[in-house]
Design a protein around this motif. Sequence first.
Motif, short mmCIF file in Angstrom:
data_model
loop_
_atom_site.label_atom_id
_atom_site.label_comp_id
_atom_site.label_asym_id
_atom_site.label_seq_id
_atom_site.Cartn_x
_atom_site.Cartn_y
_atom_site.Cartn_z
N ALA A 87 0.72 -1.26 -0.04
CA ALA A 87 0.11 -0.04 0.09
C ALA A 87 0.88 1.30 -0.07
O ALA A 87 0.65 2.17 -0.85
CB ALA A 87 -0.95 0.07 1.02
N ARG A 88 2.07 1.18 0.99
CA ARG A 88 2.91 2.57 1.00
C ARG A 88 3.47 2.44 -0.48
O ARG A 88 3.79 3.76 -0.64
CB ARG A 88 3.59 2.49 2.13
N ASP A 89 3.93 1.65 -0.85
CA ASP A 89 4.80 1.54 -2.21
C ASP A 89 3.83 2.36 -3.47
O ASP A 89 4.17 3.15 -4.17
CB ASP A 89 5.40 0.50 -2.61
N ILE A 90 2.70 1.71 -3.36
CA ILE A 90 1.73 2.28 -4.44
C ILE A 90 1.48 4.08 -4.17
O ILE A 90 1.46 4.62 -5.30
CB ILE A 90 0.22 1.44 -4.27
N ALA A 91 1.37 4.13 -2.95
CA ALA A 91 1.08 5.67 -2.45
C ALA A 91 2.25 6.38 -2.64
O ALA A 91 2.11 7.70 -2.64
CB ALA A 91 0.50 5.53 -0.82
N PHE A 92 3.47 5.92 -2.89
CA PHE A 92 4.58 6.77 -2.76
C PHE A 92 4.47 7.88 -3.86
O PHE A 92 4.75 9.13 -3.62
CB PHE A 92 5.84 5.82 -3.16
N GLY A 93 4.20 7.66 -5.08
CA GLY A 93 4.04 8.66 -6.12
C GLY A 93 2.99 9.86 -5.71
O GLY A 93 3.31 10.88 -5.54
N PRO A 94 1.92 9.20 -5.50
CA PRO A 94 0.77 10.45 -5.13
C PRO A 94 1.26 11.14 -3.82
O PRO A 94 0.84 12.59 -3.85
CB PRO A 94 -0.41 9.44 -4.71
N PRO A 142 -7.24 -3.72 -7.21
CA PRO A 142 -8.06 -4.47 -8.13
C PRO A 142 -7.84 -4.20 -9.63
O PRO A 142 -7.83 -5.28 -10.39
CB PRO A 142 -9.34 -4.24 -7.82
N LEU A 143 -7.29 -3.06 -9.97
CA LEU A 143 -7.16 -2.64 -11.20
C LEU A 143 -6.03 -3.52 -12.07
O LEU A 143 -5.90 -4.02 -13.29
CB LEU A 143 -6.43 -1.12 -11.51
N VAL A 144 -4.76 -3.81 -11.22
CA VAL A 144 -4.10 -4.81 -11.68
C VAL A 144 -3.95 -5.99 -11.28
O VAL A 144 -3.30 -6.83 -11.30
CB VAL A 144 -2.56 -3.92 -11.14
N GLY A 145 -5.13 -6.43 -10.85
CA GLY A 145 -5.60 -7.70 -10.56
C GLY A 145 -5.10 -8.50 -9.32
O GLY A 145 -4.99 -9.62 -9.29
N LEU A 146 -4.98 -7.76 -8.43
CA LEU A 146 -4.81 -7.89 -6.57
C LEU A 146 -5.77 -7.77 -6.26
O LEU A 146 -6.44 -6.51 -6.61
CB LEU A 146 -3.35 -7.39 -6.43
N ASP A 147 -5.93 -8.20 -4.84
CA ASP A 147 -7.00 -7.86 -4.05
C ASP A 147 -6.59 -7.15 -2.92
O ASP A 147 -5.23 -6.92 -2.60
CB ASP A 147 -7.87 -9.10 -3.76
N GLU A 148 -7.43 -6.55 -2.12
CA GLU A 148 -7.07 -5.93 -0.81
C GLU A 148 -6.21 -6.52 0.04
O GLU A 148 -5.69 -5.92 0.82
CB GLU A 148 -8.43 -5.27 -0.05
N SER A 149 -6.29 -7.93 0.12
CA SER A 149 -5.44 -8.50 1.02
C SER A 149 -3.79 -8.14 0.96
O SER A 149 -3.06 -8.39 1.88
CB SER A 149 -5.75 -10.12 0.88
#
Lengths: 299, 264
Positions: free
Chosen positions: A104-111, A130-137
């Motif tokens: 989660a933190r890595d994805i949020a790094f850019g924003p 979900p957009l890239v085919g992974l789920d919230e877990s």
Amino acid sequence: MDITFEKVGYTYQKGTPFESRALYDIDLMIKEGSYTALVGHTGSGKSTLLQHLNALSKPTEGTVKIGDRVITSQTDNKNLKNIRKKVGIVFQFPEAQLFEETIARDIAFGPKNFGASEEEGKEIAKRMLPLVGLDESFMERSPFDLSGGQMRRVAIAGVLAMDPEVLVLDEPTAGLDPQGRKEMMEMFFGLHQQQNMTIVLVTHQMDDVANYADHMIILEKGTVVKQGEPREIFQDAEWLESKQLGVPAAVAFAGRLEKRLNRSFAKLPLTTAELAEQIAAWLPNLPKQTAQEKGGEDR
Amino acid sequence: MDKLIFGRYIPGTSWIHRLDPRAKLLATMFFIIIIFLANNWQTYLLLLLFTLLAVKLTDIKFSFFINGVKPMIWLILFTVVLQVLFTSGGETYFQWGPIMVTSQGLLNGVFIFCRFVLIIFMSTLLTLTTMPLSLTDAIEYLLRPLTKLKVPVYEIALMLSIALRFVPTLMDETEKIMNAQRARGVDFGEGNIFQQMKAIVPLLIPLFVSSFNRAEELATAMEARGYQGGEGRTKYRQLHWQTSDTIVMLTFAVLTGALIFLRN
Ligand SMILES: Nc1ncnc2c1ncn2[C@@H]1O[C@H](COP(=O)(O)OP(=O)(O)O)[C@@H](O)[C@H]1O
Ligand SMILES: [Mg+2]
């Protein structure tokens, strides 16, 4: 936002004995809302060219216009953040850029670098998975525990999270399994269709070019040798073969079939769907008319 | 990296390039020792002329040697200033407590400056004209007697050559990851010291991860190809000591003699 190259050239390590010219004399335009495919052999300069799309590299000759910003060799390295936000680049093997403790933190790094709060970042990460085919877990897991393919997905999510206007993809599906590859490509195409996202795709898969792109640029040894609509470029299969670039499977098949039956398709089928359509159109006639009889009419 | 790495090997075929790396390594180390024999302007002038001749023989542009000095210039100037301010003797031009400027101090400053520059020129010359791998071969050869003392010379040499081999790879990798993080909005080299340190983290972690992965892959690949340590391995690149190498050694002997003769 359009991106325009005018007489762009780029030389690595200019002014040293190690200088090597990677690009020269490049004129091109990436129109807003287009889906551009960039093809060429390894070492033809594709990745170098991509770095000019968000001013990571500045041209050593010529100018690059990104929206209303003009980038030349003289441009200051400051205040380019705005460009970086608008043009997102997924580099070759982007899994190498992961570094945070959690996905989660890595994805949020850019924003977050572009001003999003911790909360917003988390929210965005949740939407991107979900957009890239992974789920919230996956949110709280470490990116380093994932398989190569999953890491790739997280890295791509990290770029999509910046919500760029132009999405640049450098061989994004290299090394993925066929199913994952198709999902990925469909997802990018979805962004293009639904959000009118401008897409620049570097690929060796001519089928991807045929399936998705509306503009095609062919690089060879650092310069553009051909650009235009894929349909027109694939028409000249011989030229492509001579450049060892190949054609989409449907085009190759159509070519063989035309030769075998000695008749031509009314319109060159680029995708398997188009191919099936056109063959089906022939079929009812086949038993009644022989190929020779029909041949004359089609041409 | 667009920057030229200090002392990076520049391929060439000059007389110096073709010398045996052992000769060059020995000569450079020897030069650094005998430079301490110099203590007057005659001896420094001799060393200066000798160095310039060596530089000339490499066929490499002088600016590369200057570039070798640049990163060290502040350290050099600092040392020189200390020398100048705290040396007594000769005529005194200025004094303020323990701080003074004397003729002896100025002379020492000039000498120290020369010494630094000459040492840097010579070691730059070594790395500019010798492939890193040849240099490791030379080190391995020269350290070989130490195997008798159970020093793992082969392993040290292997580690050195692997490290050298991966310097360019690591630089490429650094550049790639920097680009990827810049594309995600990181500004390297901007902001205050804390912001800059924070910007380094997204660069360092991926570098460490990929280095460890690469080390593991390399070890596996070496084992798969039957690597069992250095003992008894033959060499692909053979070192050949030639007449010109002996000439270099003799020249240095003459130079040393001249220095001893000329010094005070
Ligand atoms: N960092 C670099 N330094 C020097 N030369 C480079 C660097 N990156 C790429 N090149 C050279 O530039 C040319 C184009 O490379 P690249 O853009 O990576 O091609 P592609 O992505 O089409 O495979 C190649 O000849 C390559 O060797
Ligand atoms: Mg590439």
